[in-house]
Design an enzyme around this catalytic site. Structure first.
Site, PDB file in Angstrom:
ATOM      1  N   TYR A  55      87.173  14.754  56.158  1.00 53.34           N
ATOM      2  CA  TYR A  55      86.563  15.848  55.395  1.00 53.34           C
ATOM      3  C   TYR A  55      87.401  16.186  54.173  1.00 53.34           C
ATOM      4  O   TYR A  55      88.516  15.707  54.013  1.00 53.34           O
ATOM      5  CB  TYR A  55      86.352  17.077  56.282  1.00 53.34           C
ATOM      6  CG  TYR A  55      87.609  17.871  56.593  1.00 53.34           C
ATOM      7  CD1 TYR A  55      88.585  17.373  57.453  1.00 53.34           C
ATOM      8  CD2 TYR A  55      87.830  19.122  56.016  1.00 53.34           C
ATOM      9  CE1 TYR A  55      89.734  18.099  57.732  1.00 53.34           C
ATOM     10  CE2 TYR A  55      88.977  19.855  56.294  1.00 53.34           C
ATOM     11  CZ  TYR A  55      89.928  19.341  57.144  1.00 53.34           C
ATOM     12  OH  TYR A  55      91.063  20.060  57.418  1.00 53.34           O
ATOM     13  N   LEU A  69      99.762  16.407  55.906  1.00 49.14           N
ATOM     14  CA  LEU A  69      98.678  16.097  54.984  1.00 49.14           C
ATOM     15  C   LEU A  69      99.197  16.367  53.577  1.00 49.14           C
ATOM     16  O   LEU A  69      99.733  17.458  53.318  1.00 49.14           O
ATOM     17  CB  LEU A  69      97.461  16.996  55.253  1.00 49.14           C
ATOM     18  CG  LEU A  69      96.318  16.705  54.281  1.00 49.14           C
ATOM     19  CD1 LEU A  69      95.586  15.436  54.687  1.00 49.14           C
ATOM     20  CD2 LEU A  69      95.360  17.869  54.179  1.00 49.14           C
ATOM     21  N   GLU A  86     104.379  21.117  58.496  1.00 50.32           N
ATOM     22  CA  GLU A  86     103.438  21.918  57.701  1.00 50.32           C
ATOM     23  C   GLU A  86     102.846  22.987  58.596  1.00 50.32           C
ATOM     24  O   GLU A  86     103.180  23.080  59.783  1.00 50.32           O
ATOM     25  CB  GLU A  86     102.352  21.024  57.096  1.00 50.32           C
ATOM     26  CG  GLU A  86     101.512  20.324  58.157  1.00 50.32           C
ATOM     27  CD  GLU A  86     100.466  19.368  57.581  1.00 50.32           C
ATOM     28  OE1 GLU A  86     100.123  19.469  56.406  1.00 50.32           O
ATOM     29  OE2 GLU A  86      99.994  18.519  58.359  1.00 50.32           O
TER      30      GLU A  86
END
Ligand code: PDD
Length: 281
Positions: free
Chosen positions: A34, A204, A180
């Site tokens: 996505y 990411l 993260e």
């Protein structure tokens, strides 16, 4: 706008009528990727970078890209144009498609493509002026975090951990090193230098990651990508979050422990101002 028009597999349809078969591999296996793209004043922000990351994610999991960049831009533009809000957040998802349930890739399957937009909800003025509370936790996700996969159970659990602790984000550590947050990248500032974890398989690579690199270069903020220990995070002068919806956001505390004096700092203010200027450019 309770029932906006969305795009699903070639047609615009009201969200309430958009349906996929239960054997869609996104539903059965979380087998898809996505993107979340901010739209300001009806213009997509950093769309080239978002498209490049979408193409990398598709490639990484072997889903043939169903559209070229121009087609993607046209389709997202079509959904955005049907929405009354000027500032939106486009969500697009591609799954491997619909097939009899079996783990390995099915043959001759057509990817499912879904695009919707919502009004963008940005952090409040209070969050910006006071900074936000975060909690820390061990990163228990898989080792392919560079793929923007819809298999987000680890991130979902991390986000819920934050909610249950009255925090805005969970800041994760793997083997003692910063990775993260549940849905944002994390940065620390020490002695005027911004530092973030390396762009590897453990995080990411946010589109804001690249933007912050550019803003630092333009604004003479020294930047270093390297492994960052838990102790360094707690001893930082500033801790920042970045994501499509948070933009850049200051962290006031982690696990109830104040970061420096608990107030947003100068590097945050400079990056936030530069971010706003980049949006308007
Ligand atoms: N999340 N890391 C993770 C795990 C994320 O989910 C995100 C974004 C980021 C920041 O990436 P970017 O700067 O491209 O937004 C980092 C989006 C907003 C989401 O899942 O809704």
């Amino acid at each position: 706008m309770n029932d906006p028009l969305v795009y699903l597999n070639g047609a615009m349809t009201p969200l309430s009528e958009a349906k996929i078969p239960v054997l869609d591999r996104g539903f059965i296996f979380g087998d898809g990727v996505y993107e979340v793209i901010p739209i300001y004043g009806r213009r997509m922000f950093r769309s080239d970078q978002h498209m490049a990351r979408l193409f990398r994610s598709l490639d990484a999991i072997g889903i043939p890209n169903p559209h070229d960049k121009e087609q993607w831009m046209r389709l997202i533009g079509q959904v955005a144009a049907a929405h009354p809000a000027d500032d939106q957040m486009a969500y697009l998802q591609v799954t491997r498609g619909v097939a009899k349930r079996a783990h390995a890739f099915p043959k001759d399957v057509t990817p499912t493509v879904f695009i919707m937009t919502n009004p963008i909800v940005l952090p409040s003025t209070d969050m910006r002026t006071s900074g936000v509370a975060c909690v820390s936790m061990e990163d228990k996700r898989w080792l392919r975090c560079e793929i923007k996969s819809v298999s987000l159970l680890g991130n979902v659990l991390a986000a819920q951990h934050a909610v249950e602790n009255d925090a805005v984000e969970s800041i994760q550590f793997r083997d003692g090193f910063l990775t993260e947050a549940s849905s944002s990248n994390v940065w620390i500032v020490k002695h005027g230098k911004l530092m973030g974890p390396p762009k590897d398989n453990l995080i990411l690579e946010g589109i804001r990651y690249g933007l912050i690199e550019e803003l630092c270069a333009a604004g003479q903020i020294p930047l270093e990508a390297r492994r960052i220990t838990r102790a360094e995070v707690f001893a930082a002068d500033e801790v920042l979050l970045s994501s499509a919806t948070k933009e850049v956001l200051p962290v006031a505390s982690i696990d109830g422990q104040m970061i420096a004096n608990g107030k947003p700092g100068p590097v945050y203010r400079q990056l936030y101002a530069a971010y706003q200027a980049a949006k308007a450019a």
